[in-house]
Design a protein around this motif. Structure first.
Motif, PDB file in Angstrom:
ATOM      1  N   LYS A  90     -56.545 -20.429   1.637  1.00  8.98           N
ATOM      2  CA  LYS A  90     -55.840 -19.300   1.032  1.00  8.98           C
ATOM      3  C   LYS A  90     -56.866 -18.476   0.276  1.00  8.98           C
ATOM      4  N   ALA A  91     -56.915 -17.184   0.578  1.00 11.15           N
ATOM      5  CA  ALA A  91     -57.932 -16.321  -0.037  1.00 11.15           C
ATOM      6  C   ALA A  91     -57.301 -15.013  -0.496  1.00 11.15           C
ATOM      7  N   LYS A  92     -58.030 -14.347  -1.392  1.00  8.06           N
ATOM      8  CA  LYS A  92     -57.581 -13.044  -1.896  1.00  8.06           C
ATOM      9  C   LYS A  92     -58.789 -12.124  -1.982  1.00  8.06           C
ATOM     10  N   ASP A  93     -58.590 -10.846  -1.601  1.00 10.76           N
ATOM     11  CA  ASP A  93     -59.713  -9.914  -1.702  1.00 10.76           C
ATOM     12  C   ASP A  93     -59.565  -9.038  -2.942  1.00 10.76           C
TER      13      ASP A  93
ATOM     14  N   LYS B 118     -55.047  -8.131  -1.433  1.00 14.36           N
ATOM     15  CA  LYS B 118     -54.522  -8.661  -0.174  1.00 14.36           C
ATOM     16  C   LYS B 118     -54.708 -10.176  -0.135  1.00 14.36           C
ATOM     17  N   VAL B 119     -53.709 -10.874   0.432  1.00 12.73           N
ATOM     18  CA  VAL B 119     -53.720 -12.338   0.476  1.00 12.73           C
ATOM     19  C   VAL B 119     -53.864 -12.793   1.927  1.00 12.73           C
ATOM     20  N   TYR B 120     -54.713 -13.809   2.123  1.00  9.38           N
ATOM     21  CA  TYR B 120     -55.005 -14.298   3.469  1.00  9.38           C
ATOM     22  C   TYR B 120     -54.747 -15.805   3.555  1.00  9.38           C
ATOM     23  N   ASN B 121     -54.098 -16.203   4.616  1.00  7.44           N
ATOM     24  CA  ASN B 121     -53.964 -17.625   4.942  1.00  7.44           C
ATOM     25  C   ASN B 121     -54.627 -17.841   6.304  1.00  7.44           C
ATOM     26  N   ILE B 122     -55.653 -18.691   6.331  1.00  7.55           N
ATOM     27  CA  ILE B 122     -56.381 -18.964   7.560  1.00  7.55           C
ATOM     28  C   ILE B 122     -56.085 -20.392   7.989  1.00  7.55           C
ATOM     29  N   GLU B 123     -55.530 -20.553   9.186  1.00  7.62           N
ATOM     30  CA  GLU B 123     -55.173 -21.862   9.720  1.00  7.62           C
ATOM     31  C   GLU B 123     -55.967 -22.141  10.989  1.00  7.62           C
ATOM     32  N   VAL B 124     -56.437 -23.383  11.123  1.00  8.52           N
ATOM     33  CA  VAL B 124     -57.083 -23.817  12.357  1.00  8.52           C
ATOM     34  C   VAL B 124     -56.128 -24.758  13.082  1.00  8.52           C
TER      35      VAL B 124
ATOM     36  N   LYS C 240     -42.081  -3.740  -4.482  1.00  9.31           N
ATOM     37  CA  LYS C 240     -43.216  -2.908  -4.081  1.00  9.31           C
ATOM     38  C   LYS C 240     -44.550  -3.536  -4.484  1.00  9.31           C
ATOM     39  N   ASP C 241     -44.495  -4.528  -5.390  1.00 10.12           N
ATOM     40  CA  ASP C 241     -45.710  -5.205  -5.821  1.00 10.12           C
ATOM     41  C   ASP C 241     -46.136  -6.301  -4.850  1.00 10.12           C
ATOM     42  N   LEU C 242     -45.308  -6.554  -3.840  1.00 13.25           N
ATOM     43  CA  LEU C 242     -45.647  -7.590  -2.858  1.00 13.25           C
ATOM     44  C   LEU C 242     -46.928  -7.184  -2.135  1.00 13.25           C
ATOM     45  N   PRO C 243     -47.957  -8.027  -2.149  1.00 12.66           N
ATOM     46  CA  PRO C 243     -49.238  -7.632  -1.556  1.00 12.66           C
ATOM     47  C   PRO C 243     -49.208  -7.689  -0.034  1.00 12.66           C
ATOM     48  N   GLU C 244     -50.131  -7.007   0.587  1.00 13.00           N
ATOM     49  CA  GLU C 244     -50.302  -7.122   2.035  1.00 13.00           C
ATOM     50  C   GLU C 244     -50.817  -8.525   2.337  1.00 13.00           C
ATOM     51  N   THR C 245     -50.250  -9.143   3.372  1.00 17.35           N
ATOM     52  CA  THR C 245     -50.629 -10.514   3.704  1.00 17.35           C
ATOM     53  C   THR C 245     -51.101 -10.620   5.155  1.00 17.35           C
ATOM     54  N   TYR C 246     -51.979 -11.591   5.380  1.00 13.63           N
ATOM     55  CA  TYR C 246     -52.499 -11.885   6.713  1.00 13.63           C
ATOM     56  C   TYR C 246     -52.369 -13.382   6.982  1.00 13.63           C
ATOM     57  N   ILE C 247     -51.626 -13.739   8.003  1.00 14.66           N
ATOM     58  CA  ILE C 247     -51.590 -15.105   8.494  1.00 14.66           C
ATOM     59  C   ILE C 247     -52.487 -15.142   9.726  1.00 14.66           C
ATOM     60  N   ILE C 248     -53.564 -15.914   9.657  1.00 19.71           N
ATOM     61  CA  ILE C 248     -54.552 -15.944  10.730  1.00 19.71           C
ATOM     62  C   ILE C 248     -54.609 -17.345  11.331  1.00 19.71           C
ATOM     63  N   PHE C 249     -54.239 -17.467  12.595  1.00 15.98           N
ATOM     64  CA  PHE C 249     -54.325 -18.729  13.313  1.00 15.98           C
ATOM     65  C   PHE C 249     -55.557 -18.697  14.218  1.00 15.98           C
ATOM     66  N   ILE C 250     -56.503 -19.580  13.962  1.00 13.75           N
ATOM     67  CA  ILE C 250     -57.651 -19.751  14.852  1.00 13.75           C
ATOM     68  C   ILE C 250     -57.331 -20.951  15.739  1.00 13.75           C
ATOM     69  N   THR C 251     -57.043 -20.704  17.001  1.00 13.00           N
ATOM     70  CA  THR C 251     -56.557 -21.747  17.898  1.00 13.00           C
ATOM     71  C   THR C 251     -57.643 -22.168  18.887  1.00 13.00           C
ATOM     72  N   GLU C 252     -57.738 -23.469  19.129  1.00 10.82           N
ATOM     73  CA  GLU C 252     -58.772 -23.958  20.055  1.00 10.82           C
ATOM     74  C   GLU C 252     -58.545 -23.442  21.466  1.00 10.82           C
ATOM     75  N   HIS C 253     -57.270 -23.250  21.831  1.00 10.68           N
ATOM     76  CA  HIS C 253     -56.939 -22.745  23.162  1.00 10.68           C
ATOM     77  C   HIS C 253     -56.309 -21.358  23.059  1.00 10.68           C
ATOM     78  N   ASP C 254     -56.249 -20.682  24.171  1.00 13.17           N
ATOM     79  CA  ASP C 254     -55.629 -19.356  24.222  1.00 13.17           C
ATOM     80  C   ASP C 254     -54.115 -19.537  24.315  1.00 13.17           C
ATOM     81  N   VAL C 255     -53.472 -19.831  23.175  1.00 13.09           N
ATOM     82  CA  VAL C 255     -52.061 -20.210  23.185  1.00 13.09           C
ATOM     83  C   VAL C 255     -51.141 -19.061  23.613  1.00 13.09           C
ATOM     84  N   LEU C 256     -51.547 -17.822  23.395  1.00 15.63           N
ATOM     85  CA  LEU C 256     -50.728 -16.684  23.810  1.00 15.63           C
ATOM     86  C   LEU C 256     -51.033 -16.251  25.245  1.00 15.63           C
ATOM     87  N   LYS C 257     -52.053 -16.861  25.840  1.00 15.79           N
ATOM     88  CA  LYS C 257     -52.348 -16.770  27.281  1.00 15.79           C
ATOM     89  C   LYS C 257     -52.521 -15.334  27.788  1.00 15.79           C
ATOM     90  N   GLY C 258     -53.118 -14.483  26.971  1.00 16.95           N
ATOM     91  CA  GLY C 258     -53.365 -13.115  27.401  1.00 16.95           C
ATOM     92  C   GLY C 258     -54.815 -12.837  27.740  1.00 16.95           C
TER      93      GLY C 258
END
Length: 269
Positions: free
Chosen positions: A76-79, A83-89, A120-138
């Motif tokens: 969990k990170a903040k810039d 802005k708030v970031y959640n990075i998941e592997v 309106k105070d809700l910050p912009e958020t990013y949920i980032i999934f770093i996946t070992e495989h191409d799960v969305l198959k595009g």
């Protein structure tokens, strides 16, 4: 015998650490934990930005949900702009389910605003999934998911962002090089000197290896405790056993089981 068991357990831990990659979430979260420079590097590559400045980075952050499922965020990170970031592997495809991304986004929002704070105070958020495989198959290196208005294709500006990073992608660009590094067992084969240095510390430096062994043992204890709580909670919800018997089955103390029972009753009310 105990000394022999300890030595065998130590050797097992060392062999596991030697095989770790950044695609292993417990390992990745410790490599990036409290390391603003490494987290900033990771986000700059994924978001393809040079102006991002990270102010805070925490690993294995647990967010409790008394009314539902709690979660543990890898990073969990903040810039500097808030802005708030959640990075998941995620190594397993099922761990990167679209509804999991939705839930993580929702629970991040639910734990951001204070009581009576303006929406309106809700910050912009990013949920980032770093996946070992191409799960969305595009076949794409990155997938950006944002809400749009169906009738006219306009963006619905709720500032909620979900990004999937395809770990199978290889190329000479920054994303390709980053995914190569996430797949490396040997830090000497990494492109990024920064990530190689942090990975090498936890794999080859004596202090770093000892720290990682301690972390793995702590995680194992936490998982056992969480399993005990899960068993006790399910038995309490079933209602077929008295508290002393549930304590015996789950191997929790009677006081802990009573606390769980009181929590469940409070939720029910």
């Amino acid at each position: 015998m105990n000394k022999q068991n300890d030595e065998e357990r130590q050797q097992l831990l060392l062999s596991k650490i030697a095989q770790f990659r950044l695609f292993d979430d417990d390992f990745m979260s410790k490599v990036f934990e409290d390391d603003i420079e490494a987290t900033e590097f990771l986000l700059k590559v994924i978001l393809q930005r040079d102006d991002l400045k990270v102010m805070e980075s925490k690993g294995q952050v647990t967010i409790k949900n008394l009314l539902g499922r709690s979660v543990r965020l890898d990073i969990k990170a903040k810039d500097k702009t808030g802005k708030v970031y959640n990075i998941e592997v995620q190594r397993a495809d099922e761990g990167a389910d679209e509804k999991r991304a939705r839930y993580y986004s929702a629970i991040l929002d639910a734990n951001t605003l204070l009581p009576r704070q303006n929406f309106k105070d809700l910050p912009e958020t990013y949920i980032i999934f770093i996946t070992e495989h191409d799960v969305l198959k595009g076949g794409l290196p990155l997938y950006h998911i944002n809400r749009t208005i169906k009738e006219n294709g306009m963006t619905f500006c709720d500032e909620s962002n979900i990004i999937y990073v395809n770990g199978e992608f290889r190329g000479e660009d920054e994303i390709g090089k980053l995914m190569h590094d996430f797949s490396c067992i040997n830090p000497d084969e990494m492109n990024s000197k920064l990530l190689a240095e942090k990975t090498r510390y936890f794999k080859k430096d004596e202090k770093g290896v000892k720290r990682m062994c301690k972390i793995m043992e702590d995680f194992a204890r936490e998982e056992k405790e969480e399993l005990k709580i899960q068993i006790a909670t399910e038995l309490l919800e079933d209602g077929a056993y008295p508290i002393p018997r549930i304590a015996e089955i789950s191997k929790l103390s009677e006081n802990k089981v009573k606390e769980l029972a009181e929590s469940l009753q409070a939720i029910a009310r």
